[in-house]
Design a protein around this motif. Structure first.
Motif, short mmCIF file in Angstrom:
data_model
loop_
_atom_site.label_atom_id
_atom_site.label_comp_id
_atom_site.label_asym_id
_atom_site.label_seq_id
_atom_site.Cartn_x
_atom_site.Cartn_y
_atom_site.Cartn_z
N GLY A 1 0.80 -1.22 0.00
CA GLY A 1 0.00 0.00 0.00
C GLY A 1 0.82 1.26 0.00
O GLY A 1 0.46 2.23 0.67
N GLY A 2 1.94 1.27 -0.71
CA GLY A 2 2.78 2.46 -0.76
C GLY A 2 3.64 2.67 0.46
O GLY A 2 4.28 3.72 0.60
N LYS A 3 3.66 1.71 1.37
CA LYS A 3 4.47 1.82 2.58
C LYS A 3 5.46 0.67 2.66
O LYS A 3 5.25 -0.40 2.08
N ILE A 4 6.53 0.90 3.37
CA ILE A 4 7.52 -0.14 3.63
C ILE A 4 7.62 -0.34 5.14
O ILE A 4 7.88 0.60 5.89
N SER A 5 7.36 -1.56 5.57
CA SER A 5 7.52 -1.90 6.99
C SER A 5 8.65 -2.91 7.12
O SER A 5 9.07 -3.52 6.13
N PHE A 6 9.12 -3.11 8.34
CA PHE A 6 10.28 -3.98 8.54
C PHE A 6 10.00 -5.03 9.61
O PHE A 6 9.33 -4.77 10.60
N VAL A 7 10.53 -6.22 9.37
CA VAL A 7 10.43 -7.33 10.31
C VAL A 7 11.85 -7.77 10.66
O VAL A 7 12.66 -8.05 9.77
N ASN A 8 12.18 -7.80 11.94
CA ASN A 8 13.47 -8.33 12.37
C ASN A 8 13.48 -9.85 12.18
O ASN A 8 12.53 -10.53 12.56
N VAL A 9 14.56 -10.38 11.60
CA VAL A 9 14.58 -11.81 11.31
C VAL A 9 14.52 -12.64 12.60
O VAL A 9 14.03 -13.77 12.59
N ASP A 10 14.98 -12.09 13.72
CA ASP A 10 14.92 -12.82 14.99
C ASP A 10 13.48 -13.07 15.43
O ASP A 10 13.22 -13.98 16.23
N ASP A 11 12.54 -12.25 14.93
CA ASP A 11 11.14 -12.40 15.31
C ASP A 11 10.40 -13.42 14.44
O ASP A 11 9.25 -13.75 14.72
#
Length: 259
Positions: free
Chosen positions: A158-168
């Motif tokens: 949706g036009g946004k960039i979110s981030f996920v930590n690989v440890d999670d």
């Protein structure tokens, strides 16, 4: 001065295992290009013989106690080092480093066909004007740099960039050319093949248990053994993942105590 293609080569074989040295010597005896053969039983002995006798070619074992093959290169210096063929049982990441730098290498156990191919390449390179060991220096620099693994995954929506930590990430599941990232309270779809993503993840943290499953090892609570060589991987949150038999040995090695 470059060696002519038909000149016999004086070869130094370096390996701490007597049987490995004997095996390489046996292969060398059948090669008409070899003039003489000497052996070194360890890295320190190799450095001494390289400096004293200046062999035309060194067959150098990578994994030796106290002073390994890379230590030998550093001690002699890439500029002073004769042409070298590495003999290694290293994993795929080190092999990639050899290939990137156009270094000749033999993967244990060494086959006669592969051995002859490596010798031919070395002789061809020696015959080239300006041949040097710059590629060996590049290899040392690459291997000295710590390998960097993915720390977070960028998700676009949706036009946004979110981030996920690989440890999670609890585990990763293949879905054709996508992967689904399973977290404690969410799932995310990422457009990348699972094999590509796996090469970017730290193998000390992530464990492949199936061609379509990679698990974050830090979230594994226990393993249950199945009747046909498979495991059921139980995560701390209670999720149960079925491994395939082809990954049995890899999982067993991961689960073994280090003593």
């Amino acid at each position: 001065m470059n060696a002519p293609m038909n000149a016999p080569m004086n070869v130094l074989v370096v390996d701490d295992e007597p049987l490995a040295r004997a095996g390489l010597a046996l292969l060398l005896k059948d090669e008409s290009a070899i003039g003489s053969l000497t052996e070194a039983r360890n890295g320190a002995e190799a450095v001494e013989k390289i400096r004293e006798s200046r062999p035309d070619l060194v067959l150098l074992d990578v994994q030796m106690p106290e002073m390994d093959g890379f230590d030998v290169l550093r001690a002699v210096g890439a500029e002073q080092m004769p042409p070298v063929i590495f003999v290694t049982a290293f994993d795929k990441y080190a092999i990639q480093a050899f290939e990137v730098n156009a270094v000749d290498y033999l993967l244990k156990p060494v086959t006669r066909e592969r051995f002859s191919e490596a010798l031919t390449r070395v002789r061809e390179r020696l015959a080239q004007p300006g041949a040097d060991n710059q590629h060996v220096l590049s290899l040392l620099q690459q291997l000295a740099a710590p390998r960097k693994y993915l720390a977070r995954v960028a998700l676009r929506s949706g036009g946004k960039i979110s981030f996920v930590n690989v440890d999670d990430i609890l585990f990763i599941q293949a879905a054709e050319n996508y992967v689904q990232l399973h977290l404690k309270s969410a799932r995310h779809l990422l457009h990348v093949p699972i094999a590509t993503l796996e090469t970017s993840l730290d193998p000390e943290k992530f464990l492949r248990i199936h061609r379509s499953l990679v698990v974050n090892a830090r979230h594994i609570a226990e393993l249950e053994t199945g009747p046909h060589g498979e495991f059921v991987v139980v995560l701390q949150g209670g999720a149960r993942l079925q491994s395939s038999r082809s990954y049995h040995d890899k999982i067993k090695r991961w689960a073994a105590n280090p003593f």
